[in-house]
Design a protein around this motif. Sequence first.
Motif, PDB file in Angstrom:
ATOM      1  N   VAL A 301       0.835  -1.202   0.000  1.00 33.71           N
ATOM      2  CA  VAL A 301       0.000   0.000   0.000  1.00 33.71           C
ATOM      3  C   VAL A 301       0.867   1.248   0.000  1.00 33.71           C
ATOM      4  CG1 VAL A 301      -2.031  -1.033   1.059  1.00 33.71           C
ATOM      5  CG2 VAL A 301      -0.208  -0.137   2.536  1.00 33.71           C
ATOM      6  N   TYR A 302       2.149   1.066   0.321  1.00 31.92           N
ATOM      7  CA  TYR A 302       3.087   2.195   0.293  1.00 31.92           C
ATOM      8  C   TYR A 302       4.487   1.665   0.033  1.00 31.92           C
ATOM      9  CZ  TYR A 302       6.203   5.893   1.826  1.00 31.92           C
ATOM     10  OH  TYR A 302       7.211   6.826   1.853  1.00 31.92           O
ATOM     11  N   ALA A 303       5.253   2.365  -0.813  1.00 26.66           N
ATOM     12  CA  ALA A 303       6.659   2.025  -1.031  1.00 26.66           C
ATOM     13  C   ALA A 303       7.437   3.318  -1.206  1.00 26.66           C
ATOM     14  CB  ALA A 303       6.809   1.145  -2.270  1.00 26.66           C
ATOM     15  N   GLY A 304       8.394   3.559  -0.327  1.00 26.14           N
ATOM     16  CA  GLY A 304       9.185   4.784  -0.400  1.00 26.14           C
ATOM     17  C   GLY A 304      10.650   4.513  -0.117  1.00 26.14           C
ATOM     18  N   PHE A 305      11.491   5.404  -0.603  1.00 28.77           N
ATOM     19  CA  PHE A 305      12.935   5.249  -0.461  1.00 28.77           C
ATOM     20  C   PHE A 305      13.509   6.649  -0.283  1.00 28.77           C
ATOM     21  CE2 PHE A 305      16.016   1.906  -2.513  1.00 28.77           C
ATOM     22  CZ  PHE A 305      16.635   1.737  -1.287  1.00 28.77           C
ATOM     23  N   GLY A 306      14.259   6.895   0.773  1.00 26.46           N
ATOM     24  CA  GLY A 306      14.826   8.222   0.986  1.00 26.46           C
ATOM     25  C   GLY A 306      16.252   8.139   1.488  1.00 26.46           C
ATOM     26  N   ILE A 307      16.897   9.297   1.572  1.00 24.27           N
ATOM     27  CA  ILE A 307      18.296   9.337   1.997  1.00 24.27           C
ATOM     28  C   ILE A 307      18.440  10.146   3.277  1.00 24.27           C
ATOM     29  CG2 ILE A 307      18.805  11.398   0.605  1.00 24.27           C
ATOM     30  CD1 ILE A 307      21.633  10.216   0.107  1.00 24.27           C
ATOM     31  N   MET A 308      19.280   9.670   4.180  1.00 20.59           N
ATOM     32  CA  MET A 308      19.736  10.501   5.282  1.00 20.59           C
ATOM     33  C   MET A 308      21.200  10.807   4.987  1.00 20.59           C
ATOM     34  SD  MET A 308      19.751  10.060   9.408  1.00 20.59           S
ATOM     35  CE  MET A 308      21.114   8.923   9.502  1.00 20.59           C
ATOM     36  N   ARG A 309      21.460  12.064   4.635  1.00 21.38           N
ATOM     37  CA  ARG A 309      22.825  12.459   4.308  1.00 21.38           C
ATOM     38  C   ARG A 309      23.626  12.639   5.598  1.00 21.38           C
ATOM     39  NH1 ARG A 309      24.173  15.493  -0.448  1.00 21.38           N
ATOM     40  NH2 ARG A 309      22.610  15.302  -2.085  1.00 21.38           N
ATOM     41  N   LEU A 310      24.810  12.062   5.637  1.00 21.71           N
ATOM     42  CA  LEU A 310      25.697  12.213   6.786  1.00 21.71           C
ATOM     43  C   LEU A 310      27.079  12.628   6.293  1.00 21.71           C
ATOM     44  CD1 LEU A 310      24.665   8.986   8.746  1.00 21.71           C
ATOM     45  CD2 LEU A 310      24.043  11.350   9.315  1.00 21.71           C
ATOM     46  N   ALA A 311      27.702  13.557   7.019  1.00 24.99           N
ATOM     47  CA  ALA A 311      29.005  14.059   6.599  1.00 24.99           C
ATOM     48  C   ALA A 311      30.158  13.307   7.259  1.00 24.99           C
ATOM     49  CB  ALA A 311      29.114  15.552   6.929  1.00 24.99           C
ATOM     50  N   GLY A 312      29.912  12.750   8.458  1.00 25.64           N
ATOM     51  CA  GLY A 312      30.997  12.126   9.206  1.00 25.64           C
ATOM     52  C   GLY A 312      30.981  10.612   9.162  1.00 25.64           C
ATOM     53  N   ALA A 313      30.095  10.058   8.369  1.00 23.48           N
ATOM     54  CA  ALA A 313      29.946   8.602   8.242  1.00 23.48           C
ATOM     55  C   ALA A 313      29.219   8.357   6.922  1.00 23.48           C
ATOM     56  CB  ALA A 313      29.120   8.048   9.413  1.00 23.48           C
ATOM     57  N   PRO A 314      29.158   7.093   6.472  1.00 21.41           N
ATOM     58  CA  PRO A 314      28.382   6.849   5.257  1.00 21.41           C
ATOM     59  C   PRO A 314      26.940   7.344   5.417  1.00 21.41           C
ATOM     60  CG  PRO A 314      29.636   4.892   5.852  1.00 21.41           C
ATOM     61  CD  PRO A 314      29.784   5.865   6.988  1.00 21.41           C
ATOM     62  N   SER A 315      26.400   7.971   4.366  1.00 20.80           N
ATOM     63  CA  SER A 315      24.975   8.308   4.360  1.00 20.80           C
ATOM     64  C   SER A 315      24.188   7.000   4.336  1.00 20.80           C
ATOM     65  CB  SER A 315      24.633   9.159   3.136  1.00 20.80           C
ATOM     66  OG  SER A 315      25.356  10.382   3.164  1.00 20.80           O
ATOM     67  N   VAL A 316      22.877   7.099   4.570  1.00 17.72           N
ATOM     68  CA  VAL A 316      22.070   5.887   4.652  1.00 17.72           C
ATOM     69  C   VAL A 316      20.830   6.028   3.774  1.00 17.72           C
ATOM     70  CG1 VAL A 316      20.761   4.375   6.202  1.00 17.72           C
ATOM     71  CG2 VAL A 316      22.834   5.473   7.021  1.00 17.72           C
ATOM     72  N   ALA A 317      20.547   4.979   2.998  1.00 15.80           N
ATOM     73  CA  ALA A 317      19.290   4.905   2.254  1.00 15.80           C
ATOM     74  C   ALA A 317      18.298   4.163   3.126  1.00 15.80           C
ATOM     75  CB  ALA A 317      19.488   4.148   0.946  1.00 15.80           C
ATOM     76  N   LEU A 318      17.074   4.662   3.186  1.00 18.84           N
ATOM     77  CA  LEU A 318      16.051   4.024   4.014  1.00 18.84           C
ATOM     78  C   LEU A 318      14.867   3.617   3.153  1.00 18.84           C
ATOM     79  CD1 LEU A 318      15.165   3.290   6.913  1.00 18.84           C
ATOM     80  CD2 LEU A 318      13.936   5.455   6.942  1.00 18.84           C
ATOM     81  N   LEU A 319      14.677   2.313   3.047  1.00 21.96           N
ATOM     82  CA  LEU A 319      13.556   1.741   2.296  1.00 21.96           C
ATOM     83  C   LEU A 319      12.413   1.450   3.264  1.00 21.96           C
ATOM     84  CD1 LEU A 319      12.486   0.219  -0.369  1.00 21.96           C
ATOM     85  CD2 LEU A 319      13.371  -1.834   0.753  1.00 21.96           C
ATOM     86  N   ASP A 320      11.195   1.786   2.846  1.00 23.40           N
ATOM     87  CA  ASP A 320      10.028   1.532   3.698  1.00 23.40           C
ATOM     88  C   ASP A 320       8.888   1.023   2.819  1.00 23.40           C
ATOM     89  OD1 ASP A 320       8.070   1.496   5.623  1.00 23.40           O
ATOM     90  OD2 ASP A 320       7.913   3.677   5.818  1.00 23.40           O
TER      91      ASP A 320
END
Length: 446
Positions: A301-320
């Motif tokens: 019923v929902y599919a989303g994908f976003g980014i949490m940008r981080l400068a001091g570590a790898p950024s993270v992609a978040l799938l939901d």
Amino acid sequence: MGMAGLAGTFTATEHRLANGLRVVLSEDHIDPVAAVCLWYDVGSRHERPGRTGLAHLFEHLMFQGSANVHGNQHFEFVQSAGGSLNGTTSFERTNYFETMPAHQLELALWLEADRMGGLLAALTQESLDNQRDVVKNERRQRYDNVPYGTAWERLVAMAFPAGHPYHHMPIGSMADLDATTLADCQEFFRTYYAPNNAVLTIVGDIDPEQTLAWVEKYFGTIPAHDAKPTPADGALPDSIGGELRETVVEDVPSRSLMAAYRLPVDGTRAADAAELALTVLGEGEACRLNRRLVRHDELAVYAGFGIMRLAGAPSVALLDVKASGDADIAAVDAAVNEELARFAAEGPTAEELERAQAQIERGWLDRMATVGGRADELCRYAVLFGDPKLAFTALDQVLEITAEEVKDVAGRLLPENRAVLVYELAEEDSDGTDPDSDTDREGQAA
């Protein structure tokens, strides 16, 4: 490429006080308002093990009174002057901000200086106990007692191994909050809430000379503090190096598949390419995952994908992905992996890339259109990347990214680089409706 030329209309000047405070001024006389934004270079990544949650606890304590401002007066002064205000904490920084009618700018500067220079004068065991309870209650309300509330916390803990500075969320743990003493707080404040660990940005209908005179008058006498420890290194391999999986059985509105992937650090072209990739895959009705999982296969019923940008570590992609009523989680997982593999092999179409760039451009313009948004961006680039003016050219870089660069970074969105969190229902009588849960992608605690 649209309104990227708008950057040319923005200006900013940088100044540094003798005590190390960096000051950024940006004049804009369109509306009679001024925004004040202070970023302190302290977030949850700076915390010691056993004392998590201090950065966020301080965001609360900063509104509880300082040398000349008592109790809730900070809020009262700003709001009765017609202004708005808040503060937020993330992994990498804590920020405080006010937007005021232009003629009330001096008040906002006095208030911010009073707590930077005089918070400890008012910090008592009572205010600590009071705000610790507020934060523990916030933790219950936002994390522990809501469906999927600890999902992001669990994923982050898997994506960043134990002992890593980003392994824990800014909200902190109940046990650590309970263990925090007044002495811990005093030491934390002296270490991180120093003028030489902050950037002050003032944007809007200002007279730069008068504004600098006020900044000098109120902030200039606050002493620098030079004992800030070097933060723990956040560097990690590009990939998690396998699949980590956790299953939670809970009474949630619908079964769910969530995942986190390691991505390039913020401030790089590759991070911009990653944001474009995730926009094509998971932002909006037309995105690939929505078309495949929701519209075509009717698995979700929902599919989303976003980014949490981080400068001091790898950024993270978040799938939901929220599964539809009787969909099999294994089928959802297979469809997701198939779409990601196809995208890594082909990259975006020219039309998809252009649409994703336009979406990011719109977001950038929205942030830059308000004095508060622009002040925040200037602080961000000053604190994390050393140069506030990068805020004005950030969009140009996004618009230069090629389909090849997007395809290249999409190669990271594969099963061997992910932490997976599956929610299964406690009892099988759910109607599978969308809980409309918007994940806090900034990892911020407000």
